[in-house]
Design a protein around this motif. Structure first.
Motif, PDB file in Angstrom:
ATOM      1  N   LYS A 205     -11.675  -5.911  19.663  1.00 56.74           N
ATOM      2  CA  LYS A 205     -10.162  -5.809  19.441  1.00 56.74           C
ATOM      3  C   LYS A 205      -9.953  -6.629  18.130  1.00 56.74           C
ATOM      4  CE  LYS A 205      -5.586  -5.149  21.616  1.00 56.74           C
ATOM      5  NZ  LYS A 205      -4.911  -5.452  22.803  1.00 56.74           N
ATOM      6  N   PRO A 206     -10.759  -6.512  17.107  1.00 64.64           N
ATOM      7  CA  PRO A 206     -10.388  -7.292  15.997  1.00 64.64           C
ATOM      8  C   PRO A 206      -9.324  -7.133  15.202  1.00 64.64           C
ATOM      9  CG  PRO A 206     -11.800  -5.652  15.467  1.00 64.64           C
ATOM     10  CD  PRO A 206     -11.729  -5.568  16.803  1.00 64.64           C
ATOM     11  N   TYR A 207      -8.732  -6.104  15.112  1.00 61.78           N
ATOM     12  CA  TYR A 207      -7.472  -5.565  14.724  1.00 61.78           C
ATOM     13  C   TYR A 207      -6.162  -6.292  14.937  1.00 61.78           C
ATOM     14  CZ  TYR A 207      -6.949  -2.610  18.659  1.00 61.78           C
ATOM     15  OH  TYR A 207      -6.824  -2.102  19.726  1.00 61.78           O
ATOM     16  N   ALA A 208      -6.260  -6.806  16.309  1.00 60.26           N
ATOM     17  CA  ALA A 208      -5.234  -7.681  16.810  1.00 60.26           C
ATOM     18  C   ALA A 208      -5.205  -8.798  16.256  1.00 60.26           C
ATOM     19  CB  ALA A 208      -5.208  -7.618  18.376  1.00 60.26           C
ATOM     20  N   SER A 209      -6.359  -9.266  16.139  1.00 57.56           N
ATOM     21  CA  SER A 209      -6.390 -10.725  15.322  1.00 57.56           C
ATOM     22  C   SER A 209      -6.528 -10.925  13.913  1.00 57.56           C
ATOM     23  CB  SER A 209      -7.451 -11.549  16.275  1.00 57.56           C
ATOM     24  OG  SER A 209      -7.352 -11.496  17.599  1.00 57.56           O
ATOM     25  N   CYS A 210      -6.304  -9.878  13.167  1.00 56.74           N
ATOM     26  CA  CYS A 210      -6.638  -9.927  11.810  1.00 56.74           C
ATOM     27  C   CYS A 210      -5.321  -9.795  11.142  1.00 56.74           C
ATOM     28  CB  CYS A 210      -7.427  -8.661  11.385  1.00 56.74           C
ATOM     29  SG  CYS A 210      -7.950  -8.597   9.556  1.00 56.74           S
ATOM     30  N   LYS A 211      -4.705 -10.983  10.524  1.00 58.19           N
ATOM     31  CA  LYS A 211      -3.651 -11.015   9.939  1.00 58.19           C
ATOM     32  C   LYS A 211      -3.313 -10.137   8.687  1.00 58.19           C
ATOM     33  CE  LYS A 211      -2.415 -15.703  11.658  1.00 58.19           C
ATOM     34  NZ  LYS A 211      -2.023 -17.158  11.269  1.00 58.19           N
ATOM     35  N   LYS A 212      -4.403 -10.044   8.028  1.00 59.59           N
ATOM     36  CA  LYS A 212      -4.343  -9.252   6.950  1.00 59.59           C
ATOM     37  C   LYS A 212      -4.465  -7.864   7.100  1.00 59.59           C
ATOM     38  CE  LYS A 212      -6.760  -8.158   2.497  1.00 59.59           C
ATOM     39  NZ  LYS A 212      -5.539  -8.389   1.464  1.00 59.59           N
ATOM     40  N   TRP A 213      -4.936  -7.397   8.088  1.00 66.23           N
ATOM     41  CA  TRP A 213      -4.657  -5.997   8.529  1.00 66.23           C
ATOM     42  C   TRP A 213      -3.281  -5.594   9.395  1.00 66.23           C
ATOM     43  CZ3 TRP A 213      -3.463  -3.404  13.222  1.00 66.23           C
ATOM     44  CH2 TRP A 213      -3.641  -2.116  13.218  1.00 66.23           C
ATOM     45  N   GLU A 214      -2.653  -6.722  10.056  1.00 61.27           N
ATOM     46  CA  GLU A 214      -1.479  -6.662  10.227  1.00 61.27           C
ATOM     47  C   GLU A 214      -0.243  -6.499   9.172  1.00 61.27           C
ATOM     48  OE1 GLU A 214      -0.818  -9.853  13.107  1.00 61.27           O
ATOM     49  OE2 GLU A 214      -2.210  -9.344  14.384  1.00 61.27           O
ATOM     50  N   LYS A 215      -0.718  -7.342   8.263  1.00 63.03           N
ATOM     51  CA  LYS A 215       0.317  -7.173   6.952  1.00 63.03           C
ATOM     52  C   LYS A 215       0.003  -5.939   6.297  1.00 63.03           C
ATOM     53  CE  LYS A 215       1.257  -9.868   2.923  1.00 63.03           C
ATOM     54  NZ  LYS A 215       0.979  -9.040   1.902  1.00 63.03           N
ATOM     55  N   ASP A 216      -1.161  -5.685   5.721  1.00 64.51           N
ATOM     56  CA  ASP A 216      -1.402  -4.816   4.765  1.00 64.51           C
ATOM     57  C   ASP A 216      -1.451  -3.064   5.425  1.00 64.51           C
ATOM     58  OD1 ASP A 216      -1.539  -6.850   3.094  1.00 64.51           O
ATOM     59  OD2 ASP A 216      -3.708  -6.604   2.577  1.00 64.51           O
ATOM     60  N   VAL A 217      -1.839  -3.246   6.593  1.00 64.69           N
ATOM     61  CA  VAL A 217      -1.807  -1.806   7.149  1.00 64.69           C
ATOM     62  C   VAL A 217      -0.626  -1.673   8.502  1.00 64.69           C
ATOM     63  CG1 VAL A 217      -3.175  -0.333   8.714  1.00 64.69           C
ATOM     64  CG2 VAL A 217      -4.368  -1.937   6.810  1.00 64.69           C
ATOM     65  N   GLU A 218      -0.621  -2.461   9.594  1.00 64.40           N
ATOM     66  CA  GLU A 218       0.052  -2.217  10.760  1.00 64.40           C
ATOM     67  C   GLU A 218       1.573  -2.351  10.210  1.00 64.40           C
ATOM     68  OE1 GLU A 218       0.031  -3.485  15.385  1.00 64.40           O
ATOM     69  OE2 GLU A 218      -0.055  -5.052  13.963  1.00 64.40           O
ATOM     70  N   SER A 219       1.837  -3.284   9.653  1.00 61.60           N
ATOM     71  CA  SER A 219       3.509  -3.605   9.047  1.00 61.60           C
ATOM     72  C   SER A 219       3.711  -3.137   7.569  1.00 61.60           C
ATOM     73  CB  SER A 219       3.729  -5.189   8.924  1.00 61.60           C
ATOM     74  OG  SER A 219       3.593  -5.651  10.341  1.00 61.60           O
ATOM     75  N   ASN A 220       2.886  -2.111   7.149  1.00 60.81           N
ATOM     76  CA  ASN A 220       3.046  -1.717   5.732  1.00 60.81           C
ATOM     77  C   ASN A 220       3.717  -0.512   5.883  1.00 60.81           C
ATOM     78  OD1 ASN A 220       2.877  -0.827   3.232  1.00 60.81           O
ATOM     79  ND2 ASN A 220       0.722  -1.474   3.001  1.00 60.81           N
ATOM     80  N   LYS A 221       4.915  -0.383   5.388  1.00 58.35           N
ATOM     81  CA  LYS A 221       5.752   1.047   5.259  1.00 58.35           C
ATOM     82  C   LYS A 221       5.017   2.115   4.740  1.00 58.35           C
ATOM     83  CE  LYS A 221      10.404  -1.125   5.148  1.00 58.35           C
ATOM     84  NZ  LYS A 221      11.608  -1.214   4.361  1.00 58.35           N
ATOM     85  N   ASP A 222       4.015   1.738   3.837  1.00 63.23           N
ATOM     86  CA  ASP A 222       3.206   3.024   3.132  1.00 63.23           C
ATOM     87  C   ASP A 222       2.429   3.809   4.272  1.00 63.23           C
ATOM     88  OD1 ASP A 222       4.218   2.652   0.801  1.00 63.23           O
ATOM     89  OD2 ASP A 222       2.768   1.446  -0.059  1.00 63.23           O
ATOM     90  N   THR A 223       1.980   2.684   5.361  1.00 59.85           N
ATOM     91  CA  THR A 223       1.197   3.537   6.437  1.00 59.85           C
ATOM     92  C   THR A 223       1.940   4.755   7.148  1.00 59.85           C
ATOM     93  OG1 THR A 223       0.196   1.340   6.824  1.00 59.85           O
ATOM     94  CG2 THR A 223      -0.016   3.064   8.623  1.00 59.85           C
ATOM     95  N   THR A 224       2.959   4.618   7.254  1.00 65.68           N
ATOM     96  CA  THR A 224       3.657   5.790   7.897  1.00 65.68           C
ATOM     97  C   THR A 224       4.313   6.686   6.963  1.00 65.68           C
ATOM     98  OG1 THR A 224       5.582   4.143   8.183  1.00 65.68           O
ATOM     99  CG2 THR A 224       3.999   4.405   9.919  1.00 65.68           C
ATOM    100  N   LYS A 225       4.096   6.551   5.757  1.00 65.09           N
ATOM    101  CA  LYS A 225       5.098   7.140   4.630  1.00 65.09           C
ATOM    102  C   LYS A 225       4.644   8.687   4.803  1.00 65.09           C
ATOM    103  CE  LYS A 225       3.547   7.370   0.227  1.00 65.09           C
ATOM    104  NZ  LYS A 225       3.193   6.595  -0.897  1.00 65.09           N
TER     105      LYS A 225
END
Length: 443
Positions: A205-225
């Motif tokens: 479950k590396p994605y849950a502990s990866c701050k860069k992924w959380e910032k650049d993917v999970e919380s990035n508005k472009d991800t759901t654009k």
């Protein structure tokens, strides 16, 4: 006599027409009678819709399976607490739909679909918190049982604490899935150690502990654009109107109402495979394909090829089985079985890291029609209990070591391999760079 028969026919036809007017019916068919309904419900798809049930023993001349490596999504789960609270709003919609048909003469649900809707109740409570369902236990138990049938020599050996390694995340549904799979393999978990799950598991479950992924993917508005653009487009707008009309509403339902109905439809079916969900009658097959694509758009950018970071985050499990197979090649001790249980995000990130199910063109809000035969279809690649198995063989003739990959129990036919059986030397050349370059320091 003829006149009497004519009058009888007239009254029979009139009664039938009146019944249709009273219940607002205009459909020629019932969802309840559909023997082949569309059941590809994105990440809530029942595993039985996509897996390979063939469990014949795998026989490769003069080759012996040395290690079975598996990573699996948990089985069918209940809705989470927030979803359950939202689903309770369906009681109000249920009452309105029945009134629309029976009192106002609007809507086009057939009599049986309407009757099924009257009988519907929410089959889950808030305190289960996404736990594994009875069907979810069966998903994994039967999966284990079939793999035991395919590789009997590997799984019929004496079970010790060192012969099989099990790992799962902190969620009840993955721990219960691990137990179910082991029960399917051995009939009991006795002799196996079930370690405490890690809060920050960088392997499964590396994605849950990866701050860069959380910032650049999970919380990035472009991800759901692209998904949001699709929701605002003509296909979804038309769907909102036709579903509303089908259910007898003069005013168009909003996307939140449609999401609730869709959730009930696919949860009901996943929880009870032998039953029909009355909420699915709200949709045509084409409606369901539109809703499926909408979710695929979100997943393509959050866990797939829509963001280059996803490939990097998905590499740890790939590195794990490649390194383990290399250890066996070097003569180092390895367990006969390595069993990991995780979530749909990890399965999709893993596939992205391997380069599997990649389409020639990206999924966008504009190319729905062109992507009808897409590879990136979460219903197929990430249903409940989705899994990737890698099997390492030692052989007495030809290449000394060989590999097979099974995805949702289908033997993968990898380019350059013979009917799914890959020489280890070739496999390392194709995928070895994933292991050598896998590094999560950027997180």
């Amino acid at each position: 006599m003829l006149a009497t028969i004519g009058r009888m026919m007239f009254f029979m036809l009139w009664a039938a027409l009146l019944a249709r007017l009273v219940t607002g019916q205009s459909q020629d068919s019932c969802y309840a009678d559909d023997v082949n309904p569309y059941l590809l419900f994105a990440t809530d798809t029942p595993y039985e819709e996509v897996n390979d049930m063939n469990a014949r023993p795998v026989i490769i001349e003069q080759c012996e399976a040395k290690q079975f490596w598996l990573i699996s999504r948990h089985g069918t789960r209940y809705a989470d607490a927030d979803e359950v609270d939202d689903l309770k709003d369906l009681y109000d919609l249920q009452a309105k739909i029945i009134k629309n048909h029976e009192k106002d003469g609007k809507g086009t649900l057939c009599a049986q679909d309407l009757e099924n809707l009257k009988l519907w109740t929410l089959q889950v409570v808030s305190n289960v918190k996404s736990d594994l369902t009875p069907q979810g236990y069966k998903d994994l138990h039967d999966l284990g049982d079939r793999f035991k049938s395919r590789f009997p020599a590997l799984f019929n050996q004496t079970v010790t604490k060192d012969s099989f390694k099990v790992r799962f995340t902190t969620k009840q549904r993955t721990a219960a899935s691990a137990i179910a799979f082991v029960d399917g393999l051995f009939g009991t978990g006795m002799g196996l150690e079930f370690p405490e799950p890690l809060d920050d598991d960088l392997l499964i479950k590396p994605y849950a502990s990866c701050k860069k992924w959380e910032k650049d993917v999970e919380s990035n508005k472009d991800t759901t654009k692209e998904m949001k653009n699709f929701e605002g487009g003509a296909l979804v707008t038309t769907l909102l109107g036709t579903v509303s009309s089908r259910l007898g509403f003069d005013k168009t339902l909003d996307i939140d109402d449609i999401n609730l109905i869709y959730s009930a439809c696919r949860y009901d079916k996943a929880w009870h495979l032998d039953k029909v969900s009355p909420w699915c009658a709200a949709f045509t097959d084409d409606d369901l394909k539109v809703l499926e694509y909408r979710e695929d758009l979100e997943l393509y950018y959050s866990t797939g090829y829509g963001n280059d970071l996803n490939k990097k985050v998905g590499c740890p499990p790939v590195k794990d089985f490649l390194d383990r197979f290399s250890d066996i090649e070097k003569g180092n001790a390895q367990p006969a079985g390595v069993l990991y249980f995780t979530h749909h995000e990890m399965i999709l990130l893993l596939l992205t890291s391997l380069g599997f199910d990649k389409d020639q063109q990206p999924l966008t809000s504009k190319n729905y029609d062109q992507m009808s035969n897409r590879q990136w279809r979460s219903s197929v690649i990430s249903p409940f209990a989705a899994n990737l198995a890698a099997v390492f063989f030692e052989c007495g003739v030809g290449e000394p070591y060989r590999v097979q990959l099974y995805f949702n129990e289908h033997l993968l036919d990898i380019d350059g391999c013979t009917k799914g059986l890959c020489d280890w030397s070739y496999f390392k050349k194709q995928f070895g760079s994933i292991s050598s370059s896998c590094n999560l320091d950027f997180c």
